[in-house]
Scaffold this active site. Structure first.
Site, PDB file in Angstrom:
ATOM      1  N   HIS A 190      33.206  41.197  69.008  1.00 13.16           N
ATOM      2  CA  HIS A 190      34.519  40.662  69.354  1.00 13.16           C
ATOM      3  C   HIS A 190      35.604  41.715  69.168  1.00 13.16           C
ATOM      4  CE1 HIS A 190      33.063  36.699  70.071  1.00 13.16           C
ATOM      5  NE2 HIS A 190      32.278  36.835  69.024  1.00 13.16           N
ATOM      6  N   ARG A 333      18.379  38.593  88.495  1.00 13.15           N
ATOM      7  CA  ARG A 333      17.047  38.910  89.019  1.00 13.15           C
ATOM      8  C   ARG A 333      16.013  38.697  87.924  1.00 13.15           C
ATOM      9  NH1 ARG A 333      15.820  44.967  90.758  1.00 13.15           N
ATOM     10  NH2 ARG A 333      15.708  45.329  88.521  1.00 13.15           N
ATOM     11  N   ASP A 456      14.460  50.650  96.509  1.00 17.99           N
ATOM     12  CA  ASP A 456      13.007  50.567  96.707  1.00 17.99           C
ATOM     13  C   ASP A 456      12.648  50.574  98.187  1.00 17.99           C
ATOM     14  OD1 ASP A 456      11.706  50.651  94.224  1.00 17.99           O
ATOM     15  OD2 ASP A 456      12.567  48.699  93.737  1.00 17.99           O
ATOM     16  N   ARG A 466      10.622  57.183  94.522  1.00 16.88           N
ATOM     17  CA  ARG A 466      12.073  57.348  94.319  1.00 16.88           C
ATOM     18  C   ARG A 466      12.441  58.294  93.185  1.00 16.88           C
ATOM     19  NH1 ARG A 466      13.868  51.192  92.611  1.00 16.88           N
ATOM     20  NH2 ARG A 466      15.667  52.012  91.540  1.00 16.88           N
TER      21      ARG A 466
HETATM   22  C1  PEP Z   1      16.647  48.213  94.676  1.00 21.65           C
HETATM   23  O1  PEP Z   1      15.439  48.436  94.655  1.00 21.65           O
HETATM   24  O2  PEP Z   1      17.431  48.620  95.554  1.00 21.65           O
HETATM   25  C2  PEP Z   1      17.255  47.429  93.588  1.00 21.65           C
HETATM   26  C3  PEP Z   1      18.456  46.935  93.685  1.00 21.65           C
HETATM   27  O3  PEP Z   1      16.548  47.248  92.460  1.00 21.65           O
HETATM   28  P1  PEP Z   1      16.143  48.399  91.411  1.00 21.65           P
HETATM   29  O4  PEP Z   1      17.003  49.610  91.680  1.00 21.65           O
HETATM   30  O5  PEP Z   1      16.399  47.795  90.070  1.00 21.65           O
HETATM   31  O6  PEP Z   1      14.704  48.603  91.682  1.00 21.65           O
HETATM   32 MG    MG Z   2      14.053  47.403  93.319  1.00 16.39          MG
END
Ligand code: PEP
Ligand code: MG
Length: 559
Positions: A190, A333, A456, A466
């Site tokens: 807080h 999510r 992704d 990635r």
């Molecule tokens: C994505 O894959 O674009 C996404 C929003 O999820 P994250 O980056 O957490 O895989």
């Molecule tokens: Mg993702």
């Protein structure tokens, strides 16, 4: 010059002399009393005095930081009135003949131990324990007839301490506080929230190096970066002056945009929401005037832990985001975790390619107990705001069917247990695999919205991991494939009257904002610091200039 680093909780530049706040050393002796009724009267008197103080603090906080943040003092009042808390102290006095002061100290110890054992969510628990300590310290002060310590400041100061209690922060003379820095503390405490609401640059978690040896030294706090510059040299001072000017211009832009719609010059509107990774990002999202939370990655509840987060911990976290967003949409999510997370308690087998392995919704569907705990917590939290649940890594309509079955099972359980939840919580799928793109006409008939995860989607569509160090070099730089996929997804979604959001990093690239608008993307969810540039771009566009837009689209989609 010396540099100390910590976690920034409210961005700003503050200049002043370092002042270290020390709490009085309090000695509490354990004594046995004969006249227990007299001791009880002493305790009752102290409780009354504390109640009066809390009322005053609440009123002061409402005036200074508003109703929401002031609620902490109502919580403190509830602690003071809590029957278990009070009866513990009364019974220590009456039955065990302890003096009132020691009864308070012993009760705090017992409660802290009990709470620590009750839950694994250490941050939440440590905040609640801090609240109990704050109230108890007030009781002790009255029992010992001590005056409240006032931290007197007679020049602009960088106010430092191990940590501040909420009531100590509210009592600070803001006109003399250039910044607040603490050795410990959490970004959600807080105190941090009050500092943010009052607009005071604040850094926490600096550690032991923040100590009395620094008293009275000149300092500049850069709480955009979480750095204290002690006795800064000329060059640093100039750099920080420049930074302050740049950030000042950003704040001006924010002031101009605050509360305004994200609408193009010819009237097309688009939602701009925030991507957040945990509760500490909420404040930043709100500061940037987001339209809601477009993606809360719930993995933070699982990572760095030794066991699965229980339902209560999850419920507390989801409820907190929803209440903080005051009815704005919040997309949470469900967990997206695989063998690459290094979490032993999941018992994952080693995988060569966890990015395309047993992860995310695949784990949830294979191990429904883990999933159902999360769904229960989400549904229970749904009554506190506009919750939407998002499912990651979908590749098949059968997965959505199974998710719905499990959701219905959870709903039936909650009904049976008489637990409230919203019957109609919108559900969406992350379109982040080429499979989901190709099935988007079918998926659109199963869910209420789509979120396109371009991070992704780029890796799976282009077959480039990635996190490959050469990702930037080998990916096509005009994102042609993903943009075409976005077009397909938008067309399929709109044919079935559901909305499409982009929540991957590509959504934040202003060079594509016009393309997204022309494809009728309904919303962009980006990291909080990208919200303003996106909103500025949207408001500068004019889509009625069709020739210009067509050229832009043709260039990007190569059509
Ligand atoms: C994505 O894959 O674009 C996404 C929003 O999820 P994250 O980056 O957490 O895989
Ligand atoms: Mg993702």
């Amino acid at each position: 010059m010396q540099k100390l680093m910590g976690t920034a909780v409210y961005g700003g530049i503050g200049r002043g002399k370092i002042k270290i706040f020390h709490r009085d050393e309090v000695v509490i002796s354990r004594a046995k009393v004969v006249d227990t009724l007299r001791e009880l009267r002493k305790f009752a008197y102290a409780r009354n005095e504390v109640a009066e103080e809390l009322k005053q603090l609440y009123e002061q906080a409402v005036a200074e930081v508003g109703e929401d943040e002031a609620q902490i003092f109502q919580i403190h009042q509830m602690i003071l009135d809590d029957s278990q808390y009070v009866s513990s102290m009364e019974s220590l006095i009456l039955k065990d003949h302890y003096n009132a002061e020691y009864s308070v100290v012993k009760t705090v110890k017992m409660f802290s131990k009990m709470m620590e054992e009750m839950s694994s969510e250490s941050q939440y628990i440590s905040e609640r324990i801090a609240d109990i300590r704050d109230v108890s310290a007030r009781l002790l002060r009255h029992l010992q007839n001590r005056d409240e310590k006032v931290f007197k400041l007679d020049e602009m100061s960088i106010v430092c301490a191990d940590d501040f209690l909420p009531s100590e922060t509210i009592r600070l003379d803001k006109s003399k506080v250039a910044a607040i820095c603490t050795s410990y503390g959490s970004a959600n405490s807080h105190t941090a929230i009050l500092a943010r609401t009052r607009g005071i640059p604040c850094i926490i978690g600096i550690g032991e190096e923040l100590n009395e040896e620094l008293e009275n030294l000149d300092c500049i706090v850069d709480s955009y970066s979480g750095i204290m510059y002690i006795q800064p040299d000329n060059e640093t001072t100039k750099l920080l002056d420049h930074k302050e000017a740049v950030e000042g211009r950003k704040r001006e832009l924010l002031t101009r945009l605050r509360g305004r719609k994200n609408i193009t010059r010819d009237g097309r509107e688009i939602e701009v929401l925030a991507n957040i990774c945990d509760l500490s990002d909420i404040e930043n999202a709100k500061e940037n005037d987001c339209g809601g939370i477009g993606l809360l990655r719930s993995e933070y509840l699982y990572t760095g832990k030794t066991d699965f987060p229980d339902e209560e911990v999850q419920f507390y976290n989801y409820r907190r985001v929803l209440t903080e967003m005051h009815g704005k949409p919040v997309v949470i999510r469900t967990m997206d975790i695989g063998a690459d997370a290094g979490l032993d308690y999941f018992g994952f087998e080693n995988e060569k390619n966890p990015a395309i392995g047993f992860r995310s919704i695949r784990v949830c569907l294979a191990r429904p107990q883990i999933f159902k705990t999360q769904l229960r917590a989400l549904l229970r939290a749904s009554v506190y705001g506009d919750l939407r649940i998002l499912f990651p890594m979908i590749i098949d309509t059968a997965e959505v069917d199974r998710i719905k079955e499990l959701l219905n099972e959870v709903k039936a359980e909650l009904i049976q247990e008489n637990i409230k939840f919203k019957e109609k919580v919108p559900i969406g799928v992350l379109i982040e695999t080429p499979a989901a793109v190709m099935l988007s006409d079918l998926l659109a008939q199963q869910v209420d919205f789509f979120a396109i995860g371009t991070n992704d989607l780029e890796q799976y569509a282009n077959a480039i991991y990635r996190h490959n160090p050469h990702f930037e070099k080998i990916s096509p730089d005009d994102h042609i494939c993903v943009l075409r996929m976005i077009k397909t997804v938008c067309d399929n979604a709109h044919a079935h009257n559901i909305k499409v959001y982009i929540c991957g990093e590509l959504g934040a690239e202003t060079a594509y904002t016009e393309v997204f608008l022309d494809l009728h993307v309904d919303g962009l969810s980006v990291t909080p610091s990208n919200i303003l540039p996106i909103r500025k771009t949207i408001r500068s566009l004019n889509l009625s200039d069709r020739r210009q837009v067509r050229q832009n689209i043709q260039k990007h989609l190569r059509c």
